[in-house]
Design a protein around this motif. Sequence first.
Motif, PDB file in Angstrom:
ATOM      1  N   GLY A 194       3.864   6.420   6.169  1.00  0.00           N
ATOM      2  CA  GLY A 194       4.831   7.153   5.345  1.00  0.00           C
ATOM      3  C   GLY A 194       5.426   8.335   6.094  1.00  0.00           C
ATOM      4  O   GLY A 194       6.626   8.602   6.009  1.00  0.00           O
TER       5      GLY A 194
ATOM      6  N   SER B 197     -10.371   0.289   5.539  1.00  0.00           N
ATOM      7  CA  SER B 197      -9.819   1.524   5.012  1.00  0.00           C
ATOM      8  C   SER B 197      -8.389   1.666   5.513  1.00  0.00           C
ATOM      9  O   SER B 197      -8.163   1.884   6.691  1.00  0.00           O
ATOM     10  CB  SER B 197     -10.670   2.707   5.489  1.00  0.00           C
ATOM     11  OG  SER B 197     -10.020   3.900   5.162  1.00  0.00           O
TER      12      SER B 197
ATOM     13  N   SER C 173       0.833  -1.196   0.000  1.00  0.00           N
ATOM     14  CA  SER C 173       0.000   0.000   0.000  1.00  0.00           C
ATOM     15  C   SER C 173       0.875   1.257   0.000  1.00  0.00           C
ATOM     16  O   SER C 173       0.605   2.227  -0.722  1.00  0.00           O
ATOM     17  CB  SER C 173      -0.898  -0.023   1.248  1.00  0.00           C
ATOM     18  OG  SER C 173      -1.679   1.123   1.319  1.00  0.00           O
ATOM     19  N   TYR C 174       1.971   1.206   0.782  1.00  0.00           N
ATOM     20  CA  TYR C 174       2.904   2.337   0.871  1.00  0.00           C
ATOM     21  C   TYR C 174       3.597   2.570  -0.481  1.00  0.00           C
ATOM     22  O   TYR C 174       3.766   3.702  -0.918  1.00  0.00           O
ATOM     23  CB  TYR C 174       3.913   2.042   1.972  1.00  0.00           C
ATOM     24  CG  TYR C 174       5.029   3.051   2.120  1.00  0.00           C
ATOM     25  CD1 TYR C 174       4.761   4.389   2.434  1.00  0.00           C
ATOM     26  CD2 TYR C 174       6.359   2.675   1.962  1.00  0.00           C
ATOM     27  CE1 TYR C 174       5.791   5.310   2.573  1.00  0.00           C
ATOM     28  CE2 TYR C 174       7.393   3.586   2.119  1.00  0.00           C
ATOM     29  CZ  TYR C 174       7.101   4.899   2.417  1.00  0.00           C
ATOM     30  OH  TYR C 174       8.119   5.803   2.558  1.00  0.00           O
ATOM     31  N   ARG C 175       3.969   1.474  -1.150  1.00  0.00           N
ATOM     32  CA  ARG C 175       4.640   1.580  -2.459  1.00  0.00           C
ATOM     33  C   ARG C 175       3.746   2.312  -3.460  1.00  0.00           C
ATOM     34  O   ARG C 175       4.187   3.184  -4.191  1.00  0.00           O
ATOM     35  CB  ARG C 175       4.948   0.193  -3.019  1.00  0.00           C
ATOM     36  CG  ARG C 175       6.140  -0.502  -2.400  1.00  0.00           C
ATOM     37  CD  ARG C 175       6.408  -1.795  -3.155  1.00  0.00           C
ATOM     38  NE  ARG C 175       7.281  -2.691  -2.431  1.00  0.00           N
ATOM     39  CZ  ARG C 175       8.174  -3.490  -3.013  1.00  0.00           C
ATOM     40  NH1 ARG C 175       8.284  -3.507  -4.313  1.00  0.00           N
ATOM     41  NH2 ARG C 175       8.917  -4.290  -2.295  1.00  0.00           N
ATOM     42  N   LYS C 176       2.464   1.908  -3.471  1.00  0.00           N
ATOM     43  CA  LYS C 176       1.523   2.502  -4.425  1.00  0.00           C
ATOM     44  C   LYS C 176       1.348   3.996  -4.174  1.00  0.00           C
ATOM     45  O   LYS C 176       1.250   4.790  -5.089  1.00  0.00           O
ATOM     46  CB  LYS C 176       0.159   1.816  -4.322  1.00  0.00           C
ATOM     47  CG  LYS C 176       0.111   0.451  -4.993  1.00  0.00           C
ATOM     48  CD  LYS C 176      -1.272  -0.154  -4.816  1.00  0.00           C
ATOM     49  CE  LYS C 176      -1.253  -1.634  -5.158  1.00  0.00           C
ATOM     50  NZ  LYS C 176      -2.469  -2.311  -4.695  1.00  0.00           N
ATOM     51  N   ASN C 177       1.314   4.363  -2.889  1.00  0.00           N
ATOM     52  CA  ASN C 177       1.017   5.746  -2.538  1.00  0.00           C
ATOM     53  C   ASN C 177       2.224   6.675  -2.604  1.00  0.00           C
ATOM     54  O   ASN C 177       2.062   7.881  -2.714  1.00  0.00           O
ATOM     55  CB  ASN C 177       0.409   5.802  -1.131  1.00  0.00           C
ATOM     56  CG  ASN C 177      -1.023   5.315  -1.121  1.00  0.00           C
ATOM     57  OD1 ASN C 177      -1.930   6.059  -1.471  1.00  0.00           O
ATOM     58  ND2 ASN C 177      -1.227   4.066  -0.756  1.00  0.00           N
ATOM     59  N   SER C 178       3.422   6.101  -2.453  1.00  0.00           N
ATOM     60  CA  SER C 178       4.596   6.983  -2.341  1.00  0.00           C
ATOM     61  C   SER C 178       5.547   6.900  -3.530  1.00  0.00           C
ATOM     62  O   SER C 178       6.456   7.706  -3.649  1.00  0.00           O
ATOM     63  CB  SER C 178       5.368   6.626  -1.077  1.00  0.00           C
ATOM     64  OG  SER C 178       5.847   5.302  -1.178  1.00  0.00           O
ATOM     65  N   ASN C 179       5.358   5.895  -4.391  1.00  0.00           N
ATOM     66  CA  ASN C 179       6.276   5.670  -5.515  1.00  0.00           C
ATOM     67  C   ASN C 179       7.714   5.414  -5.054  1.00  0.00           C
ATOM     68  O   ASN C 179       8.664   5.715  -5.765  1.00  0.00           O
ATOM     69  CB  ASN C 179       6.267   6.856  -6.492  1.00  0.00           C
ATOM     70  CG  ASN C 179       4.993   6.886  -7.309  1.00  0.00           C
ATOM     71  OD1 ASN C 179       4.473   5.832  -7.671  1.00  0.00           O
ATOM     72  ND2 ASN C 179       4.484   8.072  -7.561  1.00  0.00           N
TER      73      ASN C 179
ATOM     74  N   THR D 239      -1.711   4.118   5.911  1.00  0.00           N
ATOM     75  CA  THR D 239      -0.564   4.068   5.007  1.00  0.00           C
ATOM     76  C   THR D 239       0.110   5.428   4.954  1.00  0.00           C
ATOM     77  O   THR D 239       1.341   5.537   4.987  1.00  0.00           O
ATOM     78  CB  THR D 239      -1.013   3.669   3.590  1.00  0.00           C
ATOM     79  OG1 THR D 239      -1.712   2.428   3.673  1.00  0.00           O
ATOM     80  CG2 THR D 239       0.175   3.513   2.657  1.00  0.00           C
ATOM     81  N   SER D 240      -0.689   6.476   4.910  1.00  0.00           N
ATOM     82  CA  SER D 240      -0.151   7.829   4.865  1.00  0.00           C
ATOM     83  C   SER D 240       0.595   8.146   6.164  1.00  0.00           C
ATOM     84  O   SER D 240       1.695   8.708   6.146  1.00  0.00           O
ATOM     85  CB  SER D 240      -1.309   8.816   4.656  1.00  0.00           C
ATOM     86  OG  SER D 240      -0.834  10.124   4.771  1.00  0.00           O
TER      87      SER D 240
ATOM     88  N   ALA E 121      -5.920   3.559   3.736  1.00  0.00           N
ATOM     89  CA  ALA E 121      -5.214   4.696   3.137  1.00  0.00           C
ATOM     90  C   ALA E 121      -4.658   5.643   4.204  1.00  0.00           C
ATOM     91  O   ALA E 121      -3.510   6.076   4.130  1.00  0.00           O
ATOM     92  CB  ALA E 121      -6.143   5.447   2.189  1.00  0.00           C
TER      93      ALA E 121
END
Lengths: 156, 314
Positions: free
Chosen positions: B206, B197, A121-127, B202-203, B199
């Motif tokens: 990050g 959910s 999920s992180y890969r998809k969102n952060s490239n 995940t954010s 997302a």
Amino acid sequence: MLLISLVTAFFLISGAGAQAELRSPVTMSVQVAKSQIRSAPSVIAPVIAIVAYREKLNVLEILDGWAKVRVPGSDQVGYLFLVALSNKTIPFTTQEAAAQGVSETEIALAGKGFNQKLEESYRKNSNVDFGWVDFMESFSYDAGECTVFVAGKSSL
Amino acid sequence: VKNSSIKAMMASAVLLFSLLLASCITLSESVNMLASQAVSEGLISRYHANMIKIAAAAANEATKTLTPEEEYYVGRAVAASIFRSYPPYNNTGLNTYINKLGQGLAVYSSKPEIFSGYRFLVLDSPEINAFATPGGHILITRGLLRLTRNEDELAAALAHEISHVALGHGLASVQGARLTQIASGFAINAGKASGGSVAGFTSAFGDSIAELAQILIVSGYSQTFEFHADREAGRMLLESGYEVKALSRLIERLPSRAVATDSGSGYAKTHPEPVSRVEALAAIIPEPSVNASFSLAVSTPNRQERFEAMRVLF
């Protein structure tokens, strides 16, 4: 008795250098991806079995950072690093838990937050590119081989 | 839900969390008991009771450390983040040498086995620097390699980084509670049959990775952590048959903070003054751990011979 054994194991883990034969075997779980069981408490001793993440082992004795265990499915005993074991049960991955209908609370308590699914999920969102991470993880060598190398007994 | 029910639910929640904060009672047992009682007395619905139980589980999760598996995945993401600023040096011979040396040294660390093992890679940068992620990914620049004069000093640099991993300095430097809350929230949502959910989590994940990478690249660990890593590295060198003073000699040649700039000398920016590290090391006479269950005779000429062969690649 189990509680006493677990408490004993906990203190033995905390106290480096402790040595004790447990009154009764203590069940512990493998908390690393895979670990090698050796015939003696030394990384240069022959490997007699390989155990995987979440596998449960009967710990018979703890000595100098090593756990003496019964090799699963055999009468043999061997040794692996004590830090490879946890006294907590690590029963499932998030995906397996969902498939088995395990409660959300149990999933959370099992500490399954960061896993491959989150990374995807992180890969998809952060490239972010994990290619070099995978590349560096390919440099994997046997601990015994590396120990002999460190001693200067072998060349590249 | 009626206003009275909401008030009752809020009162129950306040009571529950007051208990949780004020005592060390078994979390899940006490929450389950109180929530069930509240349901039976009609104070809250079963739905709200379940929500409270999940919140309590998340709070409990926030109080414990990450599992080795979680540390590994955090480490992978942090390493990937560092590679965005520092390109790797793709030389198989040199990376094999660094890995055999580093993985052999890790056997002497206080945590000889981690989830997926210790891994090493050389970074193609003239900057003097090295990084260690919580998952055991250790990155060392060609600039730092060029500063070493023998295998003892190279082993000293690697042992220092291995010690940061073994002593758990990475995750101790970020807001650990926030990371575990994210982990818990993600686990709960990802476990839902609908897919949940994820997302938001995940954010948040990050953001935490960026924070940890920033600490490693820009601000560095606390001075206390650096001194602890030096001390642990000294013990590892002693047990593996390297010269303990090699660490002090290497540190003495490191640039001081006074010469650190935004574009270079990263190690100087993120580490204590070399003179203070050397002084601290001088006060320590490392003793082998009682865990040292074996010892091998060491061949110093062989070590130096292969180091010289590799040095041309630094």
